[in-house]
Design an enzyme around this catalytic site. Structure first.
Site, PDB file in Angstrom:
ATOM      1  N   GLU A  87       0.838  -1.211   0.000  1.00 51.20           N
ATOM      2  CA  GLU A  87       0.000   0.000   0.000  1.00 51.20           C
ATOM      3  C   GLU A  87       0.864   1.248   0.000  1.00 51.20           C
ATOM      4  O   GLU A  87       1.759   1.398   0.844  1.00 51.20           O
ATOM      5  CB  GLU A  87      -0.916  -0.021   1.235  1.00 51.20           C
ATOM      6  N   LYS A 122      -7.057  -0.942  11.581  1.00 51.77           N
ATOM      7  CA  LYS A 122      -6.480  -1.371  10.299  1.00 51.77           C
ATOM      8  C   LYS A 122      -5.245  -0.515  10.001  1.00 51.77           C
ATOM      9  O   LYS A 122      -4.203  -1.011   9.539  1.00 51.77           O
ATOM     10  CB  LYS A 122      -7.527  -1.234   9.183  1.00 51.77           C
ATOM     11  N   ASP A 177       4.397 -14.478  11.719  1.00 49.04           N
ATOM     12  CA  ASP A 177       3.071 -14.916  11.271  1.00 49.04           C
ATOM     13  C   ASP A 177       2.049 -13.783  11.481  1.00 49.04           C
ATOM     14  O   ASP A 177       1.566 -13.564  12.594  1.00 49.04           O
ATOM     15  CB  ASP A 177       2.691 -16.170  12.081  1.00 49.04           C
TER      16      ASP A 177
HETATM   17  C1  MEV Z   1      -5.574   3.254   5.189  1.00 54.63           C
HETATM   18  O1  MEV Z   1      -4.892   2.086   4.796  1.00 54.63           O
HETATM   19  C2  MEV Z   1      -5.531   3.402   6.676  1.00 54.63           C
HETATM   20  C3  MEV Z   1      -6.358   4.520   7.261  1.00 54.63           C
HETATM   21  O2  MEV Z   1      -7.702   4.432   6.777  1.00 54.63           O
HETATM   22  C4  MEV Z   1      -6.286   4.378   8.735  1.00 54.63           C
HETATM   23  C5  MEV Z   1      -7.225   5.292   9.491  1.00 54.63           C
HETATM   24  O3  MEV Z   1      -8.258   5.696   8.969  1.00 54.63           O
HETATM   25  O4  MEV Z   1      -6.895   5.576  10.660  1.00 54.63           O
HETATM   26  C6  MEV Z   1      -5.845   5.863   6.792  1.00 54.63           C
END
Ligand code: MEV
Length: 433
Positions: free
Chosen positions: A83, A275, A291
């Site tokens: 990413e 995430k 892992d």
């Molecule tokens: C994108 O990969 C991750 C974000 O969406 C995390 C967040 O919103 O805190 C930018």
């Protein structure tokens, strides 16, 4: 696609030929698989043997995030992630905090666990007496497997009988706690548990005083490791945050704090928030040959430990001190498994100065917190699209084989404009005519 038997017995070339027959429309791509093979056949053989039915390698970018100060030591953190913006955001946060005291980590605990799950159709008290009578002998039976781990200072640290019959009829566990030192320890733990399971059934059969059948259902480590816990934090006086993207330090601190509070109470936000943390964590977990499925499953369960899924990071503002903390379980290793087999994982650990597993827990958590800081910083100021779109533009330009000059003029042209594939293609076409 057709059903095939004996696929695993085919050679790599035969597997590729079979695929070619099955997906004739992708002949060019399938032929291209070989271009991703390692030039050194010994190294390629190593990759082939990590997993089954391998026909090629799937590349991911291996990047570096420099300038992390962690417990007064400078680290360059290797990250494997596809990413865009993630490595840039981690590096930016690292530099920001390097001049504000750096990151501090605290290893709270390093205990792992596993269970022998079994069914006993008899009296609970009778089972307890049997367990207490046989506990030492059960442990004794695992001695041969534990010998090397014991030498390194690890091994079984506790063995308990848990009564789970209120949740499932006749269901019990042998709950075993482990210290696995620098190893993630999955093989060690599972071998011990299987030995305990076998001994348990054998002892039960031989014990005339145990009334009722005892049947082991399964023996397996738990990837839920809430007692293998690390905390990482950054802090500074609010005024030291300085002006950030048009916000004064106190406006920024307030908005940042609010963003974390929202992720603490709202699941729709918490999942995305975490995430973002895992953008950093997974990248280092993968780079070091650990892992990522295990660490992710565990941390997400931990994020929901009180019944609601919440942010793993916390923010406080006390006496004008801004503090940002991440606490999460991380069961990882720096010896064994892929860590020493995968040449890039080996290199990652070298770059990090051959850390112990505990030190690596801190480093990985640090990448997670840095990532989270970067994401929230963008979200509460410029929004994330600005940074993302810059990388997106570059990806599109590369896809369209833009020249160096075209890339530079596109960067200027699209500075304040909406970026889409067709807009960029039109821009390049206009340049050509
Ligand atoms: C994108 O990969 C991750 C974000 O969406 C995390 C967040 O919103 O805190 C930018």
């Amino acid at each position: 696609m057709q059903i095939i038997s004996g696929f695993s017995k085919l050679s790599k070339d035969e597997k590729i030929n079979w695929l070619m027959e099955q997906v004739p429309s992708s002949q060019t791509e399938i032929n291209g698989i070989k271009t991703f093979w390692h030039t050194d056949s010994i190294v390629q053989k190593q990759f082939d043997e990590f997993s089954e039915n391998t026909i090629g390698n799937f590349y991911l970018p291996f990047g570096l995030a420099p300038n992390f100060i962690l417990n007064e030591r400078v680290y360059t953190i290797p990250m494997v992630i596809e990413e865009s913006s993630v490595v840039a955001a981690a590096s930016k946060s690292a530099k920001f905090w390097a001049s504000r005291g750096g990151f501090k980590t605290n290893i709270i605990s390093t205990t792992k666990s596993g269970q022998v799950h079994f069914i006993f159709d008899g009296d609970h008290k009778n089972l307890e007496t049997f367990f207490n009578k046989n506990k030492n002998n059960l442990l004794e039976q695992t001695k041969d497997i534990s010998i090397n781990m014991n030498k390194r200072g690890g091994g079984i640290t506790a063995l308990n009988l848990l009564d789970k019959t209120s949740e499932l009829e006749n269901y019990y566990q042998l709950d075993v706690k482990f210290e696995t030192c620098d190893a993630m320890g999955a093989n060690f733990i599972n071998s011990i548990l299987e030995s305990l399971g076998n001994s348990l059934e054998r002892f039960a059969l031989d014990d005339k005083e145990l009334i009722g059948p005892l049947d082991v259902t399964m023996c397996i480590l738990s990837n839920y490791t809430p007692e293998c816990l690390v905390e990482v934090s950054v802090e500074c006086p609010i005024e030291d945050l300085g002006e950030i993207d048009g916000l004064s330090s106190s406006e920024f601190a307030k908005k940042f704090y609010q963003a974390i509070q929202i992720a603490k109470i709202d699941r729709t936000r918490a999942v995305t928030h975490n995430k973002g943390i895992f953008n950093g964590i997974d990248a280092v977990v993968i780079a070091t040959g650990n892992d990522f499925r295990a660490t992710s499953a565990c941390a997400h369960a931990y994020a929901a430990k009180d019944g609601s899924y919440r942010s793993l990071s916390s923010c406080s503002i006390d006496n004008d001190i801004f503090k940002f903390t991440l606490t999460l379980p991380l069961a990882i290793g720096t010896v064994g498994g892929l860590t020493n087999l995968h040449p890039m994982a080996k290199l990652s650990l070298d770059i990090l100065g051959r850390p112990s597993a505990s030190e690596l827990m801190g480093i990985i958590a640090c990448a997670g917190l840095a990532q989270n800081f970067g994401a929230i910083r963008s979200l509460v100021t410029t929004g994330i699209q600005k940074g993302h779109m810059k990388m997106h533009l570059l990806n599109i330009l590369n896809q369209l084989d833009a020249t160096k000059e075209q890339i530079e003029s596109a960067k200027i042209h699209f500075r304040e404009k909406v970026i889409s594939f067709s807009e960029v293609r039109n821009f390049l076409e206009r340049k050509l005519h």
